[in-house]
Design a protein around this motif. Structure first.
Motif, PDB file in Angstrom:
ATOM      1  N   PRO A   1     -66.874  46.937   1.653  1.00  0.00           N
ATOM      2  CA  PRO A   1     -66.445  46.684   0.268  1.00  0.00           C
ATOM      3  C   PRO A   1     -65.346  45.638   0.162  1.00  0.00           C
ATOM      4  O   PRO A   1     -65.373  44.779  -0.730  1.00  0.00           O
ATOM      5  CB  PRO A   1     -65.951  48.060  -0.200  1.00  0.00           C
ATOM      6  N   ALA A   2     -64.369  45.675   1.073  1.00  0.00           N
ATOM      7  CA  ALA A   2     -63.282  44.691   1.045  1.00  0.00           C
ATOM      8  C   ALA A   2     -63.817  43.291   1.320  1.00  0.00           C
ATOM      9  O   ALA A   2     -63.422  42.319   0.672  1.00  0.00           O
ATOM     10  CB  ALA A   2     -62.212  45.061   2.066  1.00  0.00           C
ATOM     11  N   ARG A   3     -64.721  43.190   2.293  1.00  0.00           N
ATOM     12  CA  ARG A   3     -65.299  41.880   2.611  1.00  0.00           C
ATOM     13  C   ARG A   3     -66.112  41.334   1.446  1.00  0.00           C
ATOM     14  O   ARG A   3     -66.048  40.145   1.123  1.00  0.00           O
ATOM     15  CB  ARG A   3     -66.183  41.993   3.860  1.00  0.00           C
ATOM     16  N   ASN A   4     -66.883  42.204   0.817  1.00  0.00           N
ATOM     17  CA  ASN A   4     -67.677  41.773  -0.335  1.00  0.00           C
ATOM     18  C   ASN A   4     -66.779  41.313  -1.477  1.00  0.00           C
ATOM     19  O   ASN A   4     -67.111  40.356  -2.186  1.00  0.00           O
ATOM     20  CB  ASN A   4     -68.581  42.911  -0.808  1.00  0.00           C
ATOM     21  N   ARG A   5     -65.660  41.977  -1.655  1.00  0.00           N
ATOM     22  CA  ARG A   5     -64.726  41.591  -2.701  1.00  0.00           C
ATOM     23  C   ARG A   5     -64.120  40.215  -2.412  1.00  0.00           C
ATOM     24  O   ARG A   5     -64.006  39.375  -3.315  1.00  0.00           O
ATOM     25  CB  ARG A   5     -63.621  42.637  -2.826  1.00  0.00           C
ATOM     26  N   VAL A   6     -63.739  39.976  -1.159  1.00  0.00           N
ATOM     27  CA  VAL A   6     -63.188  38.670  -0.784  1.00  0.00           C
ATOM     28  C   VAL A   6     -64.233  37.583  -0.989  1.00  0.00           C
ATOM     29  O   VAL A   6     -63.936  36.511  -1.543  1.00  0.00           O
ATOM     30  CB  VAL A   6     -62.704  38.674   0.684  1.00  0.00           C
ATOM     31  N   LEU A   7     -65.474  37.856  -0.582  1.00  0.00           N
ATOM     32  CA  LEU A   7     -66.541  36.861  -0.729  1.00  0.00           C
ATOM     33  C   LEU A   7     -66.816  36.588  -2.202  1.00  0.00           C
ATOM     34  O   LEU A   7     -66.973  35.431  -2.602  1.00  0.00           O
ATOM     35  CB  LEU A   7     -67.811  37.353  -0.025  1.00  0.00           C
ATOM     36  N   ARG A   8     -66.860  37.639  -3.017  1.00  0.00           N
ATOM     37  CA  ARG A   8     -67.106  37.467  -4.451  1.00  0.00           C
ATOM     38  C   ARG A   8     -65.983  36.664  -5.108  1.00  0.00           C
ATOM     39  O   ARG A   8     -66.243  35.727  -5.887  1.00  0.00           O
ATOM     40  CB  ARG A   8     -67.235  38.837  -5.118  1.00  0.00           C
TER      41      ARG A   8
ATOM     42  N   ASP B   1     -67.395  28.835   7.883  1.00  0.00           N
ATOM     43  CA  ASP B   1     -66.340  29.386   7.025  1.00  0.00           C
ATOM     44  C   ASP B   1     -66.827  30.559   6.185  1.00  0.00           C
ATOM     45  O   ASP B   1     -66.082  31.526   5.973  1.00  0.00           O
ATOM     46  CB  ASP B   1     -65.769  28.282   6.127  1.00  0.00           C
ATOM     47  N   VAL B   2     -68.058  30.484   5.693  1.00  0.00           N
ATOM     48  CA  VAL B   2     -68.584  31.615   4.933  1.00  0.00           C
ATOM     49  C   VAL B   2     -68.731  32.834   5.842  1.00  0.00           C
ATOM     50  O   VAL B   2     -68.377  33.955   5.459  1.00  0.00           O
ATOM     51  CB  VAL B   2     -69.928  31.263   4.260  1.00  0.00           C
ATOM     52  N   GLN B   3     -69.227  32.626   7.061  1.00  0.00           N
ATOM     53  CA  GLN B   3     -69.374  33.769   7.958  1.00  0.00           C
ATOM     54  C   GLN B   3     -68.029  34.353   8.378  1.00  0.00           C
ATOM     55  O   GLN B   3     -67.928  35.551   8.654  1.00  0.00           O
ATOM     56  CB  GLN B   3     -70.192  33.404   9.202  1.00  0.00           C
ATOM     57  N   GLN B   4     -66.987  33.528   8.400  1.00  0.00           N
ATOM     58  CA  GLN B   4     -65.652  34.064   8.670  1.00  0.00           C
ATOM     59  C   GLN B   4     -65.262  35.109   7.636  1.00  0.00           C
ATOM     60  O   GLN B   4     -64.640  36.121   7.955  1.00  0.00           O
ATOM     61  CB  GLN B   4     -64.618  32.927   8.677  1.00  0.00           C
ATOM     62  N   VAL B   5     -65.634  34.860   6.382  1.00  0.00           N
ATOM     63  CA  VAL B   5     -65.363  35.838   5.321  1.00  0.00           C
ATOM     64  C   VAL B   5     -66.269  37.057   5.486  1.00  0.00           C
ATOM     65  O   VAL B   5     -65.825  38.205   5.410  1.00  0.00           O
ATOM     66  CB  VAL B   5     -65.561  35.210   3.926  1.00  0.00           C
ATOM     67  N   VAL B   6     -67.562  36.811   5.720  1.00  0.00           N
ATOM     68  CA  VAL B   6     -68.533  37.896   5.848  1.00  0.00           C
ATOM     69  C   VAL B   6     -68.159  38.836   6.992  1.00  0.00           C
ATOM     70  O   VAL B   6     -68.271  40.060   6.880  1.00  0.00           O
ATOM     71  CB  VAL B   6     -69.949  37.323   6.064  1.00  0.00           C
ATOM     72  N   ASN B   7     -67.681  38.267   8.095  1.00  0.00           N
ATOM     73  CA  ASN B   7     -67.348  39.077   9.274  1.00  0.00           C
ATOM     74  C   ASN B   7     -65.911  39.582   9.287  1.00  0.00           C
ATOM     75  O   ASN B   7     -65.493  40.231  10.236  1.00  0.00           O
ATOM     76  CB  ASN B   7     -67.621  38.279  10.555  1.00  0.00           C
ATOM     77  N   GLY B   8     -65.159  39.256   8.261  1.00  0.00           N
ATOM     78  CA  GLY B   8     -63.790  39.743   8.179  1.00  0.00           C
ATOM     79  C   GLY B   8     -62.771  38.896   8.907  1.00  0.00           C
ATOM     80  O   GLY B   8     -61.607  39.289   9.034  1.00  0.00           O
ATOM     81  N   GLY B   9     -63.181  37.703   9.370  1.00  0.00           N
ATOM     82  CA  GLY B   9     -62.230  36.830  10.060  1.00  0.00           C
ATOM     83  C   GLY B   9     -61.238  36.179   9.115  1.00  0.00           C
ATOM     84  O   GLY B   9     -60.130  35.823   9.509  1.00  0.00           O
ATOM     85  N   GLU B  10     -61.640  36.002   7.851  1.00  0.00           N
ATOM     86  CA  GLU B  10     -60.753  35.480   6.813  1.00  0.00           C
ATOM     87  C   GLU B  10     -60.724  36.492   5.681  1.00  0.00           C
ATOM     88  O   GLU B  10     -61.755  36.789   5.079  1.00  0.00           O
ATOM     89  CB  GLU B  10     -61.233  34.117   6.312  1.00  0.00           C
ATOM     90  N   THR B  11     -59.557  37.034   5.392  1.00  0.00           N
ATOM     91  CA  THR B  11     -59.443  38.106   4.403  1.00  0.00           C
ATOM     92  C   THR B  11     -58.731  37.683   3.129  1.00  0.00           C
ATOM     93  O   THR B  11     -58.566  38.500   2.224  1.00  0.00           O
ATOM     94  CB  THR B  11     -58.692  39.308   5.011  1.00  0.00           C
ATOM     95  N   ASN B  12     -58.306  36.420   3.043  1.00  0.00           N
ATOM     96  CA  ASN B  12     -57.631  35.932   1.848  1.00  0.00           C
ATOM     97  C   ASN B  12     -58.555  34.969   1.115  1.00  0.00           C
ATOM     98  O   ASN B  12     -58.937  33.932   1.662  1.00  0.00           O
ATOM     99  CB  ASN B  12     -56.322  35.235   2.214  1.00  0.00           C
ATOM    100  N   TYR B  13     -58.914  35.317  -0.126  1.00  0.00           N
ATOM    101  CA  TYR B  13     -59.909  34.514  -0.824  1.00  0.00           C
ATOM    102  C   TYR B  13     -59.389  33.137  -1.237  1.00  0.00           C
ATOM    103  O   TYR B  13     -60.185  32.200  -1.410  1.00  0.00           O
ATOM    104  CB  TYR B  13     -60.464  35.276  -2.030  1.00  0.00           C
TER     105      TYR B  13
END
Length: 228
Positions: A15-22, A186-198
Motif C-alpha cells: 500500500p505504501a509503495r502504491n501510494r508513492v507511485l500514485r 527509476d519507476v522500478q525503484q519506486v515499485v520495489n521500495g528503493g525510492e520512498t519519497n514521491y
C-alpha cells in the motif's frame, strides 16, 4: 493455530509503495503544466541562455539546476519541495524553448513536436509498464546508465566546440536509449521500495522524460525537418 494477520513483507509494504507511485504520477502530470507554460514564454520572448557564450550559459544552467536540486532534496518532505519542483519544471520549460523555436522554423515543425511528444509518451508508458509488471530486477542497470550519462555529457561538452553533425546524432541516439532505460530503472525503484519519497521520484522521472523528448525532437528535426 491462527494465520490471520500473517503477511509477507512485500504485501505489507505494497500500500505504501502504491501510494508513492500514485503520488509520483500525479505530480509528474502536474509538472507538465509549468513546463508547457515556461516553453510558451520562452518561445514568445526568444529566451536563450546560450546566445552569448555557450560555455558560460551551460555553466549558469548547471548552477541554477543544481541549486534547485539542493533545495528539492532538502525540502522533499514538505510543500516547499513540491513548490521548488514545479519552479524547476518552469525553468526547464524555458530551457526547452530554444529547440522548440528551431523546430518551428521547419514547415512541419508543429507536426515534429507533436510526434516527439507522442513518441515520448509511448516510451514512458512502455517502460513504466515493464517496470511495474516485470519480475526482473533492473537495479543493476543503475551504474551502467550513470556511466553512459557521463559519457554523453562529456561528448556534448566537446561538441560545443567541435560542432560535428555526426556526433550530435550519436549523442541524441544514446540519450534516447539511456533515458528510456532510466525511466524503467527509476519507476522500478519506486515499485520495489528503493525510492520512498514521491517528490524525489518525480524529479528523477521528469528528467528522464524531458531528456527523451529533447533528443527525440532533435533527431526528428535532423531527419524529418522540412525547410520548404
Amino acid at each position: 493455530m491462527q494465520f490471520e494477520n500473517l503477511q509477507t513483507p512485500a504485501a505489507s509494504y505494497a500500500p505504501a509503495r502504491n501510494r508513492v507511485l500514485r503520488n509520483t504520477y500525479m505530480l509528474l502530470g502536474l509538472s507538465m503544466i509549468p513546463t508547457v507554460l515556461g516553453a510558451m514564454i520562452g518561445v514568445r520572448t526568444g529566451f536563450s541562455f546560450f546566445a552569448g557564450s555557450p560555455m558560460i550559459g551551460f555553466l549558469a544552467f548547471l548552477a541554477i539546476a543544481f541549486g534547485f536540486f539542493y533545495g528539492i532534496q532538502r525540502f522533499k518532505n514538505s510543500g516547499v519541495g513540491v513548490a521548488l519542483l514545479l519552479g524547476f519544471t518552469l525553468f526547464m520549460g524555458l530551457m526547452l524553448s530554444g529547440i522548440l523555436r528551431y523546430t518551428l522554423h521547419f514547415s512541419n515543425g508543429a507536426e515534429l513536436i507533436a510526434l516527439a511528444a507522442g513518441g515520448t509518451g509511448a516510451i514512458f508508458v512502455t517502460m513504466a509498464g515493464i517496470a511495474t509488471v516485470s519480475k526482473r530486477d533492473f537495479s543493476n542497470l543503475g551504474k551502467f546508465l550513470f556511466a553512459g550519462m557521463i559519457l554523453v555529457l562529456l561528448a556534448s561538452l566537446a561538441n560545443i566546440f567541435l560542432a560535428l553533425p555526426a556526433l550530435t546524432i550519436a549523442v541524441s541516439v544514446l540519450c534516447v536509449a539511456i533515458f528510456s532505460a532510466y525511466i524503467l530503472y527509476d519507476v522500478q525503484q519506486v515499485v520495489n521500495g528503493g525510492e520512498t519519497n514521491y517528490v524525489i521520484a518525480t524529479l528523477q522521472i521528469y528528467l528522464d522524460v524531458y531528456n527523451v523528448f529533447v533528443h527525440l525532437l532533435s533527431l526528428l528535426g535532423i531527419f524529418g525537418g522540412n525547410r520548404d
